[in-house]
Design a protein around this motif. Sequence first.
Motif, PDB file in Angstrom:
ATOM      1  N   ASP A  31       1.094  -1.040   0.060  1.00 31.58           N
ATOM      2  CA  ASP A  31       0.262  -0.140   0.473  1.00 31.58           C
ATOM      3  C   ASP A  31       0.965   1.019   0.327  1.00 31.58           C
ATOM      4  O   ASP A  31       2.024   1.623   0.877  1.00 31.58           O
ATOM      5  CB  ASP A  31      -1.019   0.149   1.456  1.00 31.58           C
ATOM      6  N   ILE A  40       0.496   5.778   0.692  1.00 24.24           N
ATOM      7  CA  ILE A  40       0.215   6.442   1.546  1.00 24.24           C
ATOM      8  C   ILE A  40       0.614   8.209   0.357  1.00 24.24           C
ATOM      9  O   ILE A  40       1.794   8.043   0.483  1.00 24.24           O
ATOM     10  CB  ILE A  40       0.081   6.642   2.738  1.00 24.24           C
ATOM     11  N   CYS A  88      -1.998  -0.713  -3.775  1.00 27.60           N
ATOM     12  CA  CYS A  88      -3.164   0.040  -3.752  1.00 27.60           C
ATOM     13  C   CYS A  88      -2.302   1.418  -3.177  1.00 27.60           C
ATOM     14  O   CYS A  88      -1.893   1.491  -2.753  1.00 27.60           O
ATOM     15  CB  CYS A  88      -4.398  -0.257  -2.856  1.00 27.60           C
ATOM     16  N   ASN A 104      -3.932   5.016  -1.047  1.00 28.43           N
ATOM     17  CA  ASN A 104      -4.883   5.233  -0.291  1.00 28.43           C
ATOM     18  C   ASN A 104      -4.257   7.287  -0.521  1.00 28.43           C
ATOM     19  O   ASN A 104      -3.364   7.422   0.405  1.00 28.43           O
ATOM     20  CB  ASN A 104      -4.624   5.008   1.146  1.00 28.43           C
ATOM     21  N   ASN A 136      -8.026   4.066  -2.826  1.00 24.40           N
ATOM     22  CA  ASN A 136      -8.771   4.760  -2.008  1.00 24.40           C
ATOM     23  C   ASN A 136      -8.997   6.272  -1.560  1.00 24.40           C
ATOM     24  O   ASN A 136      -7.611   6.719  -1.413  1.00 24.40           O
ATOM     25  CB  ASN A 136      -8.945   4.216  -0.741  1.00 24.40           C
ATOM     26  N   LYS A 166      -3.692   1.013   7.609  1.00 26.14           N
ATOM     27  CA  LYS A 166      -2.678   0.245   6.604  1.00 26.14           C
ATOM     28  C   LYS A 166      -1.990  -0.471   6.697  1.00 26.14           C
ATOM     29  O   LYS A 166      -1.458  -1.799   4.997  1.00 26.14           O
ATOM     30  CB  LYS A 166      -2.864   0.760   5.059  1.00 26.14           C
TER      31      LYS A 166
END
Length: 170
Positions: free
Chosen positions: A10, A12, A38, A40, A94, A113
């Motif tokens: 993940d 950020i 992913c 975020n 997200n 996360k």
Amino acid sequence: MFNTNVILKDIILAVCGSPASMQTAKFAILLAKQCRCCLNAVYVVDTDSLSMLVGENIFTKQEACDWELELKNQGTRILSFVKELATAKGVKINGIELSGDMAKELIGVAREKDAHLIVLCGQNSEKCKNCSVASARTEVQKDADCSVLFVNENTIDKIYKGKGIGAILD
């Protein structure tokens, strides 16, 4: 157990709407795409600063509430735009809107996360002068449990628009 097939699980991304923040978002989108992870995107309404301004009698409570509402609306627009950019590149994203201290909230999301990387706009960017993310850089770098990447890429638009890495060599 660490999955050896995944370099980053993940990412950020701190966003605030400044030109540097938007360049950084494009960089993070491409990074997430290449790493198949992913993204975020986090927008933080700095309510700590608003409270300080009320305490110093610079803002009334009503003015602070009005500013907070405006900042939340701005955050919704910015996150929507970043989501559109990521979706166009096929990146899972997200959008996370929070209130509080920028650095603490970013670090909190990264821990929640179990992120491998926090991406922030770089401190050398002229476009980062009035960026709310800029004030959080030192604290995030010092206190984060994961790696922190500062993006100073000025040629990201050429790469993002599909002209490839060769575009920055021209």
